[in-house]
Design a protein around this motif. Structure first.
Motif, PDB file in Angstrom:
ATOM      1  N   LYS A  39      33.682  10.458  32.316  1.00  0.00           N
ATOM      2  CA  LYS A  39      32.260  10.299  31.920  1.00  0.00           C
ATOM      3  C   LYS A  39      31.193  11.117  32.350  1.00  0.00           C
ATOM      4  CE  LYS A  39      32.995   5.642  29.873  1.00  0.00           C
ATOM      5  NZ  LYS A  39      32.031   4.395  29.968  1.00  0.00           N
ATOM      6  N   ASN A  40      30.639  11.791  31.676  1.00  0.00           N
ATOM      7  CA  ASN A  40      29.435  12.770  32.192  1.00  0.00           C
ATOM      8  C   ASN A  40      28.291  11.888  32.769  1.00  0.00           C
ATOM      9  OD1 ASN A  40      27.893  12.016  30.180  1.00  0.00           O
ATOM     10  ND2 ASN A  40      28.092  14.312  29.325  1.00  0.00           N
ATOM     11  N   ASP A  41      27.233  12.515  33.482  1.00  0.00           N
ATOM     12  CA  ASP A  41      26.097  11.817  33.801  1.00  0.00           C
ATOM     13  C   ASP A  41      25.226  10.888  32.664  1.00  0.00           C
ATOM     14  OD1 ASP A  41      26.820  12.404  36.438  1.00  0.00           O
ATOM     15  OD2 ASP A  41      25.553  14.076  36.331  1.00  0.00           O
ATOM     16  N   ILE A  45      31.887  10.315  27.057  1.00  0.00           N
ATOM     17  CA  ILE A  45      33.425  10.499  27.444  1.00  0.00           C
ATOM     18  C   ILE A  45      33.691  12.001  27.253  1.00  0.00           C
ATOM     19  CG2 ILE A  45      35.742   9.908  27.019  1.00  0.00           C
ATOM     20  CD1 ILE A  45      34.971   7.237  26.129  1.00  0.00           C
ATOM     21  N   ILE A  46      34.075  12.571  28.400  1.00  0.00           N
ATOM     22  CA  ILE A  46      34.326  13.987  28.294  1.00  0.00           C
ATOM     23  C   ILE A  46      35.810  14.236  28.536  1.00  0.00           C
ATOM     24  CG2 ILE A  46      31.979  14.438  28.951  1.00  0.00           C
ATOM     25  CD1 ILE A  46      33.567  15.203  31.804  1.00  0.00           C
ATOM     26  N   GLY A  47      36.811  13.307  28.749  1.00  0.00           N
ATOM     27  CA  GLY A  47      38.148  13.535  28.906  1.00  0.00           C
ATOM     28  C   GLY A  47      38.800  12.110  29.526  1.00  0.00           C
ATOM     29  N   TRP A  48      39.905  12.506  30.134  1.00  0.00           N
ATOM     30  CA  TRP A  48      40.881  11.589  30.419  1.00  0.00           C
ATOM     31  C   TRP A  48      42.004  11.779  31.256  1.00  0.00           C
ATOM     32  CZ3 TRP A  48      41.551  13.285  25.495  1.00  0.00           C
ATOM     33  CH2 TRP A  48      42.818  13.806  25.350  1.00  0.00           C
ATOM     34  N   ILE A  66      39.994  17.724  29.857  1.00  0.00           N
ATOM     35  CA  ILE A  66      38.681  17.739  29.829  1.00  0.00           C
ATOM     36  C   ILE A  66      38.125  18.529  28.539  1.00  0.00           C
ATOM     37  CG2 ILE A  66      36.486  18.325  31.070  1.00  0.00           C
ATOM     38  CD1 ILE A  66      38.206  16.864  32.868  1.00  0.00           C
ATOM     39  N   ASP A  67      37.089  17.637  27.751  1.00  0.00           N
ATOM     40  CA  ASP A  67      36.747  18.353  26.627  1.00  0.00           C
ATOM     41  C   ASP A  67      36.055  20.008  26.617  1.00  0.00           C
ATOM     42  OD1 ASP A  67      37.658  16.298  24.854  1.00  0.00           O
ATOM     43  OD2 ASP A  67      35.493  15.278  24.881  1.00  0.00           O
TER      44      ASP A  67
END
Length: 135
Positions: A39-41, A45-48, A66-67
């Motif tokens: 997750k970003n700040d 959710i930006i990826g896994w 990563i998206d």
């Protein structure tokens, strides 16, 4: 960036996006803490990242994603280093991953200290490069 174990509430997100895992394996891997959510700040959710165990005794990073809007900003590096530290805490001294020879990810792994350790050739597929790193 925040990295947390995936929970069952992340199932739909993973099912929709991770097309490299059988759907019926997602929940078991979540329950075994083998999927991390990135997750970003802003807590988006930006990826896994997903891992398993090669030979049932060596941590193997199966997938990191990563998206696109969040790539090239250090999230992948942070995620890999986080995973390595988690594996080190569990007592592992070696980790593994792989990528196709036609993918840029091979350069990413080498920059993080991974060493070419072999390859796998499957019919009608690019060569899969296996990487290892001593922790």
């Amino acid at each position: 960036m925040n990295i947390v174990f995936a929970s069952e509430s992340d199932y739909e997100y993973l099912k929709e996006r991770d097309h490299h895992i059988l759907e019926n394996l997602i929940i078991p891997k979540i329950r075994q803490n083998q999927i991390f959510i990135l997750k970003n700040d802003d807590h988006v959710i930006i990826g896994w990242m997903r891992h398993s165990y090669f030979w049932d005794n060596t941590p193997f990073m199966n997938m990191i994603w990563i998206d696109a809007p969040f790539r090239k900003k250090g999230a992948g590096k942070k995620a890999v280093l986080f995973w390595e530290e988690e594996m080190k805490k569990k007592g592992f001294k070696l980790v593994m991953t792989s990528t196709l020879a036609n993918e840029e990810a091979q350069h990413f792994y080498r920059k993080l200290g991974y060493k070419d350790s072999g390859c796998l050739l499957l019919e009608n597929e690019p060569m899969e490069i296996l990487f290892t790193k001593t922790l």
